[in-house]
Design an enzyme around this catalytic site. Structure first.
Site, short mmCIF file in Angstrom:
data_model
loop_
_atom_site.label_atom_id
_atom_site.label_comp_id
_atom_site.label_asym_id
_atom_site.label_seq_id
_atom_site.Cartn_x
_atom_site.Cartn_y
_atom_site.Cartn_z
N LYS A 1 15.99 -89.37 -79.76
CA LYS A 1 17.01 -88.34 -79.93
C LYS A 1 16.51 -87.31 -80.95
CE LYS A 1 18.12 -89.14 -84.24
NZ LYS A 1 18.08 -88.09 -85.25
N ASP B 1 18.27 -93.91 -79.27
CA ASP B 1 18.61 -93.52 -80.63
C ASP B 1 18.20 -94.70 -81.51
OD1 ASP B 1 19.77 -93.00 -83.09
OD2 ASP B 1 21.63 -92.19 -82.24
N HIS B 2 17.16 -94.53 -82.31
CA HIS B 2 16.63 -95.65 -83.08
C HIS B 2 17.67 -96.24 -84.04
CE1 HIS B 2 15.83 -92.12 -85.71
NE2 HIS B 2 16.17 -92.96 -86.66
N LYS C 1 19.27 -100.72 -85.76
CA LYS C 1 19.55 -101.24 -87.11
C LYS C 1 20.47 -102.46 -87.03
CE LYS C 1 19.02 -96.97 -89.80
NZ LYS C 1 18.13 -97.51 -90.83
N GLU D 1 24.29 -90.61 -97.61
CA GLU D 1 22.87 -90.31 -97.47
C GLU D 1 22.24 -89.96 -98.81
OE1 GLU D 1 19.83 -90.70 -96.17
OE2 GLU D 1 20.61 -89.95 -94.26
N ASP E 1 21.13 -83.87 -85.88
CA ASP E 1 20.31 -85.03 -86.26
C ASP E 1 21.17 -86.25 -86.58
OD1 ASP E 1 17.90 -86.43 -87.04
OD2 ASP E 1 18.58 -86.17 -89.09
N HIS F 1 23.49 -90.22 -84.19
CA HIS F 1 23.72 -91.48 -84.89
C HIS F 1 25.21 -91.82 -85.00
CE1 HIS F 1 19.56 -91.57 -85.64
NE2 HIS F 1 19.52 -90.95 -86.81
#
Length: 308
Positions: free
Chosen positions: A151, A180-181, A185, A219, A238, A243
């Site tokens: 993504k 989407d990495h 998680k 973040e 992003d 996410h």
């Protein structure tokens, strides 16, 4: 590191072509992840070919990979494991062209022997995705391959549809994995287990018992090496529509039926369709202040944020 039981993992040897191999995502997640998969025996027969704009050789790429492990690894890297992993690494600058990539892949496949597969991982911004796909096609690396598209997939609906059409000119749909990495998680995966495998919470996870769910992103990571990416993509694309929307879907999606063979993405898509359309009155924007030290007598070039 404990080794995985033989027979677990890919059936065939893997040649991984990692496009964007020297970028931020590769350093933080992909190279450490590939290292641990290899060291644990999950992908015992694997060769990794890094591809990026950097004008470096294989030794230069190995140096970058080792620095990434030292900086971002959550476990101590043993010298023996590193030596074995480093031997599997190769590098081809994009400027070297398709012929060089084809030759490097052929050499990697020769070292692995017969019966191997190719995995192309595109860790590149949307405006570079199509160029990477064309490079793979020109290098004749489409057969026996799968391609992973990170993504964001395009920058809006129009560009995503156009990219998808161009992608299908080279790869078939069953070869393409849009990912989407963030969903890999463990905390994200735990949401599904918490909801659907928990006999205490699953029956009451609905509007009758839950007033609201708040998703926060505290973040602390700065731009780092991602300034060029953020100039073109921005934090909203992003983080929010990728996410965080996926986390929203994990929180709101309906459970899959045990006998259903369809992907969970369909359930997530339905949860998006059920969301009300956001309006300006539902949003709140803020700005940031400069953190560069300056004399006390110099006024701030950035106004203070309002109370709204």
């Amino acid at each position: 590191m404990a080794k995985i039981t033989p027979g677990v993992g890919p059936r065939h040897s893997q040649v991984v072509v990692l496009v964007g191999a020297t970028g931020d995502l590769s350093r933080r997640k992909l190279l450490p992840g590939l290292f641990y998969l290899s060291s644990a025996g999950f992908i015992p027969s694997c060769r990794i070919i890094g591809v990026s704009l950097n004008q470096i050789d294989a030794d230069g790429f190995r140096k970058i990979a080792r620095e990434a492990l030292d900086q971002f690894s959550s476990r101590k890297v043993k010298d023996a494991d590193w030596a074995a992993f480093a031997e599997t690494l190769d590098f081809v600058p994009i400027g070297a062209g398709a012929d060089a990539l084809k030759a490097a892949t052929a050499e990697a496949e020769r070292k692995l022997g017969n019966d191997n597969s190719r995995l192309h991982y595109l860790s590149v911004p949307p405006n570079a995705a199509l160029s990477a796909v064309r490079l793979l096609a020109e290098a004749d690396l489409v057969d026996r391959s799968r391609i992973i598209m990170e993504k964001p997939f395009g920058t809006d609906l129009k560009s995503a549809v156009a990219l998808n059409a161009k992608l299908h000119e080279v790869f078939s749909e069953d070869q393409i994995f849009r990912i989407d990495h963030f969903l890999g998680k463990e905390p994200a995966q735990n949401i599904l287990a918490f909801r659907f495998a928990n006999g205490l919470f699953e029956p009451i996870w609905n509007r009758n018992f839950i007033d609201h769910v708040q998703i926060d992103v505290p973040e602390t990571l700065g731009l780092g090496m991602r300034a060029a990416f953020y100039e073109a993509t921005g934090a909203y694309r992003d983080m929010v529509v990728t996410h965080l929307f996926q986390i929203l879907a994990f929180m709101a999606m309906e459970p899959r039926r045990p006998w259903s063979r369809g992907p969970s993405a369909r359930k997530r898509t339905r949860s998006f369709a059920a969301c009300c359309r956001s309006t300006r009155s539902m949003s709140c924007a803020g700005n940031t202040r400069a953190t560069v030290p300056r004399p006390a007598s110099t006024p701030s070039p950035i106004p203070r944020p309002s109370s709204r």
